[in-house]
Design an enzyme around this catalytic site. Structure first.
Site, PDB file in Angstrom:
ATOM      1  N   CYS A   1       4.977 -15.687  -5.320  1.00  0.00           N
ATOM      2  CA  CYS A   1       3.783 -16.054  -4.536  1.00  0.00           C
ATOM      3  C   CYS A   1       3.401 -17.526  -4.670  1.00  0.00           C
ATOM      4  O   CYS A   1       2.836 -18.114  -3.753  1.00  0.00           O
ATOM      5  CB  CYS A   1       2.607 -15.176  -4.945  1.00  0.00           C
ATOM      6  SG  CYS A   1       2.961 -13.448  -4.680  1.00  0.00           S
TER       7      CYS A   1
ATOM      8  N   HIS B   1      -3.332 -18.398  -1.320  1.00  0.00           N
ATOM      9  CA  HIS B   1      -2.235 -17.447  -1.090  1.00  0.00           C
ATOM     10  C   HIS B   1      -2.849 -16.119  -0.666  1.00  0.00           C
ATOM     11  O   HIS B   1      -3.827 -15.664  -1.266  1.00  0.00           O
ATOM     12  CB  HIS B   1      -1.420 -17.284  -2.375  1.00  0.00           C
ATOM     13  CG  HIS B   1      -0.582 -16.047  -2.374  1.00  0.00           C
ATOM     14  ND1 HIS B   1       0.328 -15.780  -1.379  1.00  0.00           N
ATOM     15  CD2 HIS B   1      -0.538 -14.983  -3.226  1.00  0.00           C
ATOM     16  CE1 HIS B   1       0.906 -14.616  -1.630  1.00  0.00           C
ATOM     17  NE2 HIS B   1       0.398 -14.108  -2.737  1.00  0.00           N
TER      18      HIS B   1
ATOM     19  N   ASN C   1       0.718  -9.786   3.044  1.00  0.00           N
ATOM     20  CA  ASN C   1       1.089 -10.768   2.020  1.00  0.00           C
ATOM     21  C   ASN C   1       2.545 -11.172   2.257  1.00  0.00           C
ATOM     22  O   ASN C   1       3.452 -10.357   2.111  1.00  0.00           O
ATOM     23  CB  ASN C   1       0.908 -10.116   0.641  1.00  0.00           C
ATOM     24  CG  ASN C   1       1.293 -11.018  -0.512  1.00  0.00           C
ATOM     25  OD1 ASN C   1       1.937 -12.048  -0.332  1.00  0.00           O
ATOM     26  ND2 ASN C   1       0.914 -10.619  -1.712  1.00  0.00           N
TER      27      ASN C   1
HETATM   28  O1  UT7 Z   1       0.810 -11.580  -4.161  1.00  0.00           O
HETATM   29  C1  UT7 Z   1       1.307 -11.131  -5.372  1.00  0.00           C
HETATM   30  C2  UT7 Z   1       0.206 -10.838  -6.288  1.00  0.00           C
HETATM   31  N1  UT7 Z   1      -0.277  -9.506  -6.029  1.00  0.00           N
HETATM   32  C3  UT7 Z   1      -1.575  -9.275  -6.059  1.00  0.00           C
HETATM   33  O2  UT7 Z   1      -2.337 -10.187  -6.230  1.00  0.00           O
HETATM   34  C4  UT7 Z   1      -2.036  -7.832  -5.931  1.00  0.00           C
HETATM   35  C5  UT7 Z   1      -3.263  -7.607  -6.737  1.00  0.00           C
HETATM   36  N2  UT7 Z   1      -3.676  -6.192  -6.728  1.00  0.00           N
HETATM   37  C6  UT7 Z   1      -4.176  -5.604  -5.619  1.00  0.00           C
HETATM   38  O3  UT7 Z   1      -4.279  -6.223  -4.572  1.00  0.00           O
HETATM   39  C7  UT7 Z   1      -4.671  -4.170  -5.740  1.00  0.00           C
HETATM   40  O4  UT7 Z   1      -4.562  -3.766  -7.080  1.00  0.00           O
HETATM   41  C8  UT7 Z   1      -3.918  -3.160  -4.829  1.00  0.00           C
HETATM   42  C9  UT7 Z   1      -4.270  -3.420  -3.374  1.00  0.00           C
HETATM   43  C10 UT7 Z   1      -2.412  -3.281  -5.034  1.00  0.00           C
HETATM   44  C11 UT7 Z   1      -4.322  -1.722  -5.164  1.00  0.00           C
HETATM   45  O5  UT7 Z   1      -5.712  -1.568  -5.034  1.00  0.00           O
HETATM   46  P1  UT7 Z   1      -6.583  -0.950  -6.223  1.00  0.00           P
HETATM   47  O6  UT7 Z   1      -7.945  -0.894  -5.728  1.00  0.00           O
HETATM   48  O7  UT7 Z   1      -6.308  -1.750  -7.454  1.00  0.00           O
HETATM   49  O8  UT7 Z   1      -5.993   0.529  -6.319  1.00  0.00           O
HETATM   50  P2  UT7 Z   1      -5.248   1.250  -7.548  1.00  0.00           P
HETATM   51  O9  UT7 Z   1      -3.872   0.728  -7.729  1.00  0.00           O
HETATM   52  O10 UT7 Z   1      -6.176   1.273  -8.737  1.00  0.00           O
HETATM   53  O11 UT7 Z   1      -5.127   2.726  -6.993  1.00  0.00           O
HETATM   54  C12 UT7 Z   1      -6.293   3.526  -6.678  1.00  0.00           C
HETATM   55  C13 UT7 Z   1      -5.827   4.837  -6.055  1.00  0.00           C
HETATM   56  C14 UT7 Z   1      -4.753   5.547  -6.846  1.00  0.00           C
HETATM   57  O12 UT7 Z   1      -4.987   6.939  -6.745  1.00  0.00           O
HETATM   58  P3  UT7 Z   1      -5.729   7.751  -7.935  1.00  0.00           P
HETATM   59  O13 UT7 Z   1      -4.868   7.551  -9.153  1.00  0.00           O
HETATM   60  O14 UT7 Z   1      -7.086   7.099  -8.057  1.00  0.00           O
HETATM   61  O15 UT7 Z   1      -5.757   9.143  -7.407  1.00  0.00           O
HETATM   62  C15 UT7 Z   1      -3.497   5.217  -6.113  1.00  0.00           C
HETATM   63  O16 UT7 Z   1      -2.490   6.211  -6.254  1.00  0.00           O
HETATM   64  O17 UT7 Z   1      -5.274   4.597  -4.767  1.00  0.00           O
HETATM   65  C16 UT7 Z   1      -3.980   5.204  -4.682  1.00  0.00           C
HETATM   66  N3  UT7 Z   1      -3.148   4.400  -3.787  1.00  0.00           N
HETATM   67  C17 UT7 Z   1      -3.124   4.561  -2.450  1.00  0.00           C
HETATM   68  N4  UT7 Z   1      -3.754   5.422  -1.638  1.00  0.00           N
HETATM   69  C18 UT7 Z   1      -3.524   5.318  -0.317  1.00  0.00           C
HETATM   70  C19 UT7 Z   1      -2.331   3.349  -4.114  1.00  0.00           C
HETATM   71  N5  UT7 Z   1      -1.769   2.858  -3.009  1.00  0.00           N
HETATM   72  C20 UT7 Z   1      -2.243   3.574  -1.967  1.00  0.00           C
HETATM   73  C21 UT7 Z   1      -2.031   3.538  -0.578  1.00  0.00           C
HETATM   74  N6  UT7 Z   1      -2.695   4.424   0.214  1.00  0.00           N
HETATM   75  N7  UT7 Z   1      -1.225   2.632  -0.004  1.00  0.00           N
END
Ligand code: UT7
Length: 347
Positions: A114, A274, A304
């Site tokens: 990134c 970014h 992204n």
């Molecule tokens: O550019 C490179 C650098 N990358 C970043 O900067 C990414 C930084 N992180 C993020 O942007 C966020 O952490 C994400 C967008 C990747 C994820 O969002 P979050 O609010 O942190 O969600 P999470 O990973 O804590 O997941 C919450 C829930 C989980 O379910 P449970 O365990 O609460 O039942 C996941 O399984 O959301 C679920 N989940 C989804 N649900 C629907 C994860 N991905 C998805 C999805 N659709 N695509």
């Protein structure tokens, strides 16, 4: 000492628009979740066979070279940033040199994910400052769609990424009132594995003792069914941990660039962060006390695009008339490694 300025910019986004609802046909996800957590509405996917990371980079570069008022023959050096190269090796830089029929100039690939474009810009800036080169082509391009896990297993990553390319021509100038003021590069490898693609790779720590391997096991070391079964050929990310680090390091590296040049955050005319997650950009904007018109976001349309996201957003903001001569422009990125970086530019 000469300064470097951005003399021309170009971007390329594939035509194929893929919405959140399109993704929901492959995996258990939905438009509401994706928009609420990331801000993304849609992204572009390159043509499966006719477009590659290099070809998209070449499209963006061709526009940048034309806008700089020079020809491909005038380019002295290429720096190409990507994590999704056409080949494992050689890098994409030489493919650009070949396609644009350039002179036998140097071509360097940068693998910083990134933050790759800001690192690439910094490398090019040093070559110009030392007087070694006058016109450097800097490209960020990614074709993520070829290597994402489109099953529910990979949904936390695959919904985020999109394809595209951006390029700039960095040119030497004697004008001391404009150009790149400074660049700032950082890394912390402590959490290298929490946003990574493990295979193919030369790490063997999960394979035990080489000495005991039979021929078949040795042959399987580069790519094996076991790796594919464990999805190790796809990117892996602990999203929440990346998010927590990003919201600290983004403001920190932006302030570092401002402090180095005697500016405060509100002096920024245009911040190009970014495009990792709209929530991260909004947090950074709030932390720095910036208004909406001082920050350019386009993750809603493109997702992204990793090393391509900063040059695409920079080019788009300029095309929309949001960047004018004399403006203070800040580029900042954070991602896998972790690596993070900023560049402060007087336009
Ligand atoms: O550019 C490179 C650098 N990358 C970043 O900067 C990414 C930084 N992180 C993020 O942007 C966020 O952490 C994400 C967008 C990747 C994820 O969002 P979050 O609010 O942190 O969600 P999470 O990973 O804590 O997941 C919450 C829930 C989980 O379910 P449970 O365990 O609460 O039942 C996941 O399984 O959301 C679920 N989940 C989804 N649900 C629907 C994860 N991905 C998805 C999805 N659709 N695509």
């Amino acid at each position: 000492m000469p300064r470097s300025r951005i003399a021309g910019m170009g971007k390329y986004l594939p035509n194929n628009v893929f919405t959140n609802n399109d993704l929901a046909q492959f995996m258990d996800t939905n438009d509401e979740w994706i928009q609420e957590r990331t801000g993304i509405k849609e992204r572009r996917y390159a043509h499966r066979t006719e477009e590659t990371t290099a070809t998209m980079g070449i499209e963006a570069a061709t526009i940048a070279i034309e806008r700089a008022g020079i020809t491909a023959q005038d380019i002295d050096f290429i720096v190409f940033a990507t994590l999704s190269p056409d080949y494992y090796f050689p890098g994409c830089g030489v493919l650009v040199q070949r396609a644009l029929k350039m002179k036998e100039i140097g071509a360097l690939d940068i693998r910083n994910q990134c933050s790759g474009f800001v690192y690439a810009l910094s490398v090019a800036d040093q070559f110009i400052k030392t007087g070694m080169y006058k016109n450097i082509l800097v490209i960020g391009s990614e074709k993520h769609s070829f290597g994402l896990d489109f099953s529910t297993r990979g949904r936390n990553i695959s919904v985020i990424f999109g394809d595209g390319a951006g390029a700039v021509v960095l040119q030497a100038t004697d004008d001391s009132n404009r150009g790149i003021l400074s660049t700032h590069l950082h890394s912390d490898g402590e959490s290298a594995e929490i946003l990574a693609m493990y295979n193919p790779g030369t790490h063997a720590n999960h394979w035990g003792n080489y000495a005991s391997f039979n021929d078949a096991e040795m042959a399987d070391m580069f790519m094996s069914h076991a790796m594919i079964d464990k999805a190790e050929n796809f990117p892996n990310m602990d999203g929440p941990s990346v998010f927590k680090k990003a919201v600290v390091k983004f403001p920190e590296v932006i302030m570092e660039a401002l402090d180095a040049n005697g500016y405060k955050s509100t002096d920024i005319d245009m911040l190009i962060p970014h495009q990792a997650n709209l929530r991260i950009s909004q947090f950074v904007q709030q932390k720095l006390g910036l208004k909406d018109e001082q920050v350019h976001n386009n993750i809603q349309q493109y997702g992204n695009t990793t090393a391509a996201s900063v040059p695409i957003a920079l080019c788009e903001a300029w095309e929309q008339g949001k960047i004018k001569e004399g403006n203070l422009v800040c580029l900042a990125a954070f991602g896998s490694g972790f690596t993070w970086a900023s560049a402060l530019i007087k336009w």
